[in-house]
Motif scaffolding. Structure first.
Motif, PDB file in Angstrom:
ATOM      1  N   ASP A 176       0.746  -1.269  -0.034  1.00 42.16           N
ATOM      2  CA  ASP A 176       0.077  -0.051   0.134  1.00 42.16           C
ATOM      3  C   ASP A 176       0.835   1.244  -0.099  1.00 42.16           C
ATOM      4  O   ASP A 176       0.783   2.090  -0.815  1.00 42.16           O
ATOM      5  N   LEU A 177       1.879   1.263   0.881  1.00 35.97           N
ATOM      6  CA  LEU A 177       2.853   2.321   0.839  1.00 35.97           C
ATOM      7  C   LEU A 177       3.494   2.618  -0.467  1.00 35.97           C
ATOM      8  O   LEU A 177       3.761   3.695  -0.978  1.00 35.97           O
ATOM      9  N   VAL A 192       3.438   5.898  -2.651  1.00 37.51           N
ATOM     10  CA  VAL A 192       4.667   6.467  -3.128  1.00 37.51           C
ATOM     11  C   VAL A 192       4.487   6.867  -4.580  1.00 37.51           C
ATOM     12  O   VAL A 192       5.012   7.866  -5.303  1.00 37.51           O
ATOM     13  N   ALA A 193       4.357   5.860  -5.320  1.00 40.51           N
ATOM     14  CA  ALA A 193       4.042   5.915  -6.859  1.00 40.51           C
ATOM     15  C   ALA A 193       3.020   6.892  -7.228  1.00 40.51           C
ATOM     16  O   ALA A 193       3.472   7.739  -8.046  1.00 40.51           O
ATOM     17  N   VAL A 194       1.858   7.176  -6.649  1.00 37.74           N
ATOM     18  CA  VAL A 194       0.958   8.358  -6.842  1.00 37.74           C
ATOM     19  C   VAL A 194       1.605   9.507  -6.378  1.00 37.74           C
ATOM     20  O   VAL A 194       1.560  10.482  -7.098  1.00 37.74           O
ATOM     21  N   LEU A 195       2.353   9.681  -5.219  1.00 36.44           N
ATOM     22  CA  LEU A 195       3.106  10.909  -4.794  1.00 36.44           C
ATOM     23  C   LEU A 195       4.067  11.292  -5.916  1.00 36.44           C
ATOM     24  O   LEU A 195       4.371  12.515  -6.268  1.00 36.44           O
ATOM     25  N   GLN A 245       3.909  10.554  -9.202  1.00 37.89           N
ATOM     26  CA  GLN A 245       3.310  11.032 -10.120  1.00 37.89           C
ATOM     27  C   GLN A 245       2.861  12.546  -9.970  1.00 37.89           C
ATOM     28  O   GLN A 245       2.937  13.474 -10.784  1.00 37.89           O
ATOM     29  N   SER A 246       2.134  12.936  -8.827  1.00 35.06           N
ATOM     30  CA  SER A 246       1.721  14.216  -8.497  1.00 35.06           C
ATOM     31  C   SER A 246       2.940  15.215  -8.143  1.00 35.06           C
ATOM     32  O   SER A 246       2.854  16.369  -8.750  1.00 35.06           O
ATOM     33  N   LYS A 247       4.237  14.652  -7.953  1.00 34.56           N
ATOM     34  CA  LYS A 247       5.480  15.481  -7.815  1.00 34.56           C
ATOM     35  C   LYS A 247       5.928  16.023  -9.062  1.00 34.56           C
ATOM     36  O   LYS A 247       5.988  17.047  -9.402  1.00 34.56           O
ATOM     37  N   GLY A 248       5.499  15.013 -10.379  1.00 33.60           N
ATOM     38  CA  GLY A 248       6.008  15.452 -11.620  1.00 33.60           C
ATOM     39  C   GLY A 248       4.908  16.367 -12.118  1.00 33.60           C
ATOM     40  O   GLY A 248       5.558  17.486 -12.859  1.00 33.60           O
TER      41      GLY A 248
END
Length: 129
Positions: A81-82, A86-89, A91-94
């Motif tokens: 889950d973490l 992290v993957a979603v974050l 992507q958001s960071k990009g």
């Protein structure tokens, strides 16, 4: 282990070192075995019945192993889950980095416009005098 299986097994303590399925098992090891094995080993003086305290300790150990296994499974799920978060974050960071670059470019263009307008205003003010 269900009630029926538990009734058909016994907890014994080995009285000697032996090989079980190709693995060495040392004297004093507590094992859960079927009735026929228990009877053979007791008759051959290879094992004795475990005491109530030994049975309780064995059951606690087995329960702890199951709990640890469950904890490991839960931790593996949490880790997954973490990693997803992290993957979603990432992507958001990009996306945020792209937006920041666009806003920076927009700010620079507006700053140029402000500078041009200020220069025009100065020129107009100077021409009016």
């Amino acid at each position: 282990m269900n009630q029926i299986q538990q009734a058909l097994t016994y907890i014994v303590v080995l009285l000697t070192d032996m090989m079980l399925q190709g693995d060495p098992v040392h004297e004093g090891t507590v094992l859960e075995v079927e009735k026929s094995v228990r009877d053979d080993w007791r008759g051959s003086r290879l094992a004795r019945d475990a005491t109530e305290k030994e049975i309780e300790e064995y059951r606690l150990e087995q329960g702890a192993v199951e709990v640890i296994g469950d904890d490991i499974d839960a931790l593996a799920r949490q880790r997954g889950d973490l990693e997803d978060e992290v993957a979603v974050l990432e992507q958001s960071k990009g996306q945020v980095a792209t937006e920041l670059q666009q806003l920076t470019e927009q700010r620079d263009k507006l700053a140029e416009e402000v500078t041009a307008l200020e220069a025009k205003a100065k020129a107009t003010k100077a021409g009016a005098k």
